[in-house]
Every structure is written in C-alpha cells, then in structure tokens.
Design an enzyme around this catalytic site. Structure first.
Site, PDB file in Angstrom:
ATOM      1  N   TYR A 142     -43.707   5.431 -65.707  1.00  0.00           N
ATOM      2  CA  TYR A 142     -44.291   4.399 -64.830  1.00  0.00           C
ATOM      3  C   TYR A 142     -45.384   3.689 -65.613  1.00  0.00           C
ATOM      4  O   TYR A 142     -46.195   4.335 -66.288  1.00  0.00           O
ATOM      5  CB  TYR A 142     -44.901   5.061 -63.586  1.00  0.00           C
ATOM      6  CG  TYR A 142     -45.568   4.098 -62.625  1.00  0.00           C
ATOM      7  CD1 TYR A 142     -44.810   3.203 -61.876  1.00  0.00           C
ATOM      8  CD2 TYR A 142     -46.953   4.091 -62.462  1.00  0.00           C
ATOM      9  CE1 TYR A 142     -45.419   2.331 -60.980  1.00  0.00           C
ATOM     10  CE2 TYR A 142     -47.568   3.219 -61.572  1.00  0.00           C
ATOM     11  CZ  TYR A 142     -46.799   2.344 -60.830  1.00  0.00           C
ATOM     12  OH  TYR A 142     -47.409   1.471 -59.955  1.00  0.00           O
ATOM     13  N   ASP A 239     -48.771   4.028 -73.519  1.00  0.00           N
ATOM     14  CA  ASP A 239     -49.438   3.960 -72.231  1.00  0.00           C
ATOM     15  C   ASP A 239     -50.119   5.306 -72.006  1.00  0.00           C
ATOM     16  O   ASP A 239     -49.478   6.296 -71.656  1.00  0.00           O
ATOM     17  CB  ASP A 239     -48.419   3.651 -71.133  1.00  0.00           C
ATOM     18  CG  ASP A 239     -49.060   3.512 -69.764  1.00  0.00           C
ATOM     19  OD1 ASP A 239     -50.241   3.889 -69.630  1.00  0.00           O
ATOM     20  OD2 ASP A 239     -48.389   3.038 -68.834  1.00  0.00           O
ATOM     21  N   LYS A 267     -57.715   5.650 -65.545  1.00  0.00           N
ATOM     22  CA  LYS A 267     -57.878   6.924 -64.829  1.00  0.00           C
ATOM     23  C   LYS A 267     -59.047   7.799 -65.322  1.00  0.00           C
ATOM     24  O   LYS A 267     -60.178   7.533 -64.976  1.00  0.00           O
ATOM     25  CB  LYS A 267     -56.557   7.694 -64.845  1.00  0.00           C
ATOM     26  CG  LYS A 267     -55.425   6.864 -64.189  1.00  0.00           C
ATOM     27  CD  LYS A 267     -54.399   7.679 -63.496  1.00  0.00           C
ATOM     28  CE  LYS A 267     -53.215   6.836 -63.065  1.00  0.00           C
ATOM     29  NZ  LYS A 267     -52.740   7.068 -61.757  1.00  0.00           N
TER      30      LYS A 267
HETATM   31  C1  LIG Z   1     -48.861   5.908 -67.089  1.00  0.00           C
HETATM   32  C2  LIG Z   1     -49.350   4.886 -66.102  1.00  0.00           C
HETATM   33  N1  LIG Z   1     -49.465   3.604 -66.504  1.00  0.00           N
HETATM   34  C3  LIG Z   1     -49.921   2.658 -65.679  1.00  0.00           C
HETATM   35  C4  LIG Z   1     -50.281   2.946 -64.384  1.00  0.00           C
HETATM   36  C5  LIG Z   1     -50.795   1.876 -63.490  1.00  0.00           C
HETATM   37  O1  LIG Z   1     -52.146   2.064 -63.264  1.00  0.00           O
HETATM   38  P1  LIG Z   1     -52.853   1.479 -61.947  1.00  0.00           P
HETATM   39  O2  LIG Z   1     -52.331   2.267 -60.788  1.00  0.00           O
HETATM   40  O3  LIG Z   1     -54.319   1.701 -62.193  1.00  0.00           O
HETATM   41  O4  LIG Z   1     -52.488   0.044 -61.864  1.00  0.00           O
HETATM   42  C6  LIG Z   1     -50.183   4.265 -63.926  1.00  0.00           C
HETATM   43  C7  LIG Z   1     -50.569   4.622 -62.556  1.00  0.00           C
HETATM   44  O5  LIG Z   1     -50.332   5.705 -62.080  1.00  0.00           O
HETATM   45  C8  LIG Z   1     -49.690   5.261 -64.798  1.00  0.00           C
HETATM   46  O6  LIG Z   1     -49.547   6.526 -64.425  1.00  0.00           O
END
Ligand SMILES: Cc1ncc(COP(=O)(O)O)c(C=O)c1O
Length: 430
Positions: A142, A239, A267
């Site tokens: 994700y 990511d 996070k």
């Molecule tokens: C690996 C990863 N990338 C991007 C995101 C997107 O982040 P946000 O929810 O702060 O937009 C998340 C959210 O859970 C994530 O787990």
C-alpha cells in the site's frame, strides 16, 4: 430509543453526519468504539473501558501515546510559532539536517503532511526525471490513496494477477499505467523491464510489506531491484512510511544496505503527529527547486507542530534503547503466541521484525502474497475480536500487524499472552 452505551450513541450519531461514521475507510469496526483518552501503551473509550494498544493507529506510535517529551516540545514550539507560509523556519532546517544525517538515501528533504502526499510527489518526480509514465508496484503493498497506487493490497484470490483497484472513481488511465508484480520475485521485475523498461519511470517498494503483516524481502532481493533499476534507468523508490524510524533511524534501507533513489517517510517519524517526508538524491530532488520544472507545494508543509514532534521523536530514538526494548518485547510476544498455538494445535506462523509482530493463522513459508491466501482469515479475525473484547486492542482485520512501543512493558506482554491463551483456546478454526 435508549442506547446501550456512550460509544454506541456516538457511533450512531457519527453515522448520521460522517459517511460510514469514520474519517478513514479502514477505521470501521464491527462494534461501536469511541476513544476518549490515550496514554503510553493504553487507550480508554468513552465508557471507561481500557485497552492495551497494539494497533498504534496503523503505526505511528513508536514511543507510546502522548509521549511527555514530544508533547512538551510541541507545546514549547507552539508558544513561539505556528505557520508562516513564507521562507523556512529554523526547525525545518534542523529536521532536514537530522534526516540527512540518519537516512542513507537522504541528501535532500521535503516535508508533507501524509504518506500519500509523499508517494504522490515521488511519483511525479520519477515521471518528470525519466520522461516515462508507467510505474511498478507489488501485490500486497500500500502506498496511499491516490489513483496510481491504490490497487492490489489485500486482494481476493480471484483478483490476484489482475488489476484490483480499491475504489470506484479512479482514472482508468492512471490504473493502466501501473504494473502490479508479485512480491519477492526479482525475475518478474527483470522480465517486465526487459520487455518494456523504456516505459517504466519508477519501482515503488514497500521494503517490508507491513500492509499484509510482515513479509520481509528475500536475501538479495532489494539489491537485485537496485541493479535492475540502474540497468534500465528506472527510479527506485523505497516507501518507508511504516519502516522508517520504526525499525531504524536510517530506515530499513540502512539495515538492508541498499540505497534507493527516493524514500518516503511518515508515521513513526513524529510519534503520531501529522508529518511525512520525501527524501532522496540531490540531483533528483533539486528538480523541485525553482527552475527544476517540477512543482511541490502544500499550505501546511513544515507546520511547527509536526516538525517539532519529529525532532523530539528522533531525539528519543537516537541512543537505540527504544528500538532494542520494543524488538525484545515483540519477540517475547511472538514466541509466546507461537508456543500457545502449538499447545492448542492451531496452525500459526508468527512473523516478527523489530517492534512488529503478526500471528498468521497458517503454517509454512510466507514469502509472497500468494502464500498468505492460505491464512485462515476467519480464525484471524475471531482471535483479534476476542482479544479486543478482553481489553487487548488488535485491529480486527486479517493480516494486520501489531506494534510494540517504548511504553509497552514485559508485564503488558505477559498479560497479552494470558488473554491470548483464553482467546486461542476458544477459537473456532476451519
Ligand atoms: C507503506 C505506506 N505508504 C503510504 C501510506 C500512506 O500514508 P498516509 O495514510 O499517511 O497517507 C501508508 C499508510 O498506511 C503506508 O502504510
């Protein structure tokens, strides 16, 4: 009509004015839940029920809720500044310098407010510098809610191997430009690049796919992606929205010894305060500077709240004791759960990395999303639900990870295992 509890009453009222009653789709729970307080490893609902929290709001809390020194830093900063929206602040400079110091791929840093914004900016930059339109992501990862990446996370078996967008309303052309490949299969990446490498702008890699629990890369896999990206002129994007700061101040890239071109962070970066970052090599990132031709913007970028929280969080992580403590307790939880499952003859594999542990209700190797199709989702959800009913909050969705923070204690883990013993004993399995 009389309602049974304050949680039920507020959930009902929320449903009348907030679509689905929640402000992020995957916060929906199968029972009324309204949080009133959070402190350390615990959350308390409006009816006074206390939960030990492993959900950690999908991952930011590495120090525990309302960490006193992080909150003090935010309050102190707010006594002087909020948002000016012109030039830069000293705190933004300090934070960028800190991230450059710690994260191997970071020569330049740009701040956003959410992980999705960071991955969106990474995507735009990759397309701009390569002049190509397509991207690669992997089944089970994700990267946020925008059209180019919102597909093939937890897919039904019949959708694996096909495009599996998570929403209506996504631009079909955006979905078409994303190739979804199996995780941990570098040959599949090589085959695609050999076939159409000249169209691929970026490979998006959730370095440990924590959105399906914890499925670490095979030894050598990330290095091979690095080599392939170099060979075909593709931008390699790690990511690290979950893994960054949670597993190491330098992100998983430092642990793996593989440096991407761009990295997204969020996070655990600010222990629950809203901030994220896109970082990367200067020659790419400087394309966002005036004259570089690529636009990056945001009214709230660099707000003093997130920046001061990030600086304070990083300071807490710098001596390594938080990571060591949380990893030790996550291992204790994982070993204890595996032991209980074997006592009760329940097929279970507990994945653990650093402060994250995930009980999968299945036996055997777990290296790809396809392996996870063997998970007994009904047992997984039933276990989580029973745990939550008995005061140990694990989000009741199959495959989701649990997070340990600096605030969790050995006593918390032992109590978790006591509750788990009853929950597993009573578990209906398939
Ligand atoms: C690996 C990863 N990338 C991007 C995101 C997107 O982040 P946000 O929810 O702060 O937009 C998340 C959210 O859970 C994530 O787990």
């Amino acid at each position: 009509m009389r309602v049974a509890s304050r949680s039920a009453e507020l959930t009902e009222r929320a449903g009348r004015v907030i679509p689905g009653g929640v402000n992020s789709t995957n916060r929906v729970l199968p029972w009324p839940f309204v949080a009133a307080e959070a402190e350390g490893a615990y959350i308390t609902d409006v009816d006074g029920k206390r939960y030990l929290d492993y959900h950690a709001a999908f991952g930011p809390f590495v120090l525990g809720h309302r960490h006193p020194r992080v909150n003090a830093a935010v309050k102190d900063a707010l006594d002087r500044l909020d948002l000016v929206g012109a030039g830069v602040t000293e705190l933004e400079v300090l934070l960028a310098e800190k991230i450059v110091e710690h994260v191997p791929s970071a020569e330049r840093v740009l701040l956003t407010n959410s992980g999705s914004e960071a991955t969106y900016a990474a995507l735009r930059l990759a397309r701009a510098v390569t002049g190509r339109n397509d991207i690669v992501k992997f089944q089970g990862t994700y990267h946020g809610w925008h059209d180019a990446v919102l597909m093939n996370v937890i897919s039904k078996p019949e959708r694996v191997g096909h495009k599996d967008p998570l929403s209506l309303g996504m631009l079909p052309e955006a979905v078409d430009h994303t190739h979804v490949l199996p995780w941990n299969d570098a040959d599949a990446v090589e085959a695609l690049l050999r076939d159409r490498g000249e169209t691929i702008a970026a490979i998006f890699v959730e370095v440990i796919p924590h959105n399906i629990g914890c499925v670490p890369p095979r030894p050598g896999y990330l290095a091979r992606l690095r080599d392939l990206a170099d060979a075909y002129g593709v931008v390699l994007i790690f990511d690290e929205v979950i893994t960054g700061f949670r597993h190491d101040l330098g992100g998983y890239q430092r642990i793996a010894g593989v440096t991407p071109d761009l990295t997204t962070l969020a996070k655990a970066m600010a222990n629950g305060y809203p901030i994220a970052a896109l970082v990367g090599h200067a020659e790419l990132m400087d394309r966002f500077a005036p004259g570089g031709g690529v636009l990056f913007a945001g009214t709230y970028n660099g707000h003093v709240v997130g920046v001061s929280a990030a600086l304070a969080t990083i300071a807490e992580l710098e001596d390594g004791t938080v990571h060591a403590h949380a990893a030790r307790l996550a291992r204790r939880a994982a070993d204890g759960l595996a032991q209980l499952a074997s006592e009760f003859g329940i097929p279970m594999t507990v994945a653990v990395f650093g402060s994250v542990f995930v009980p999968y209700f299945m036996d055997g190797a777990i290296e790809s999303y396809t392996d996870l199709l063997r998970n007994d989702d009904a047992a997984d959800v039933a276990f989580r639900r029973t745990m939550a009913e008995r005061g140990v909050f694990m989000i009741p969705t199959a495959l989701k990870r649990n997070h340990v923070s600096a605030a969790h204690t050995e006593g918390d883990i032992d109590r978790t295992l006591e509750v788990a013993r009853d929950a597993l004993r009573d578990l209906p399995t398939r």
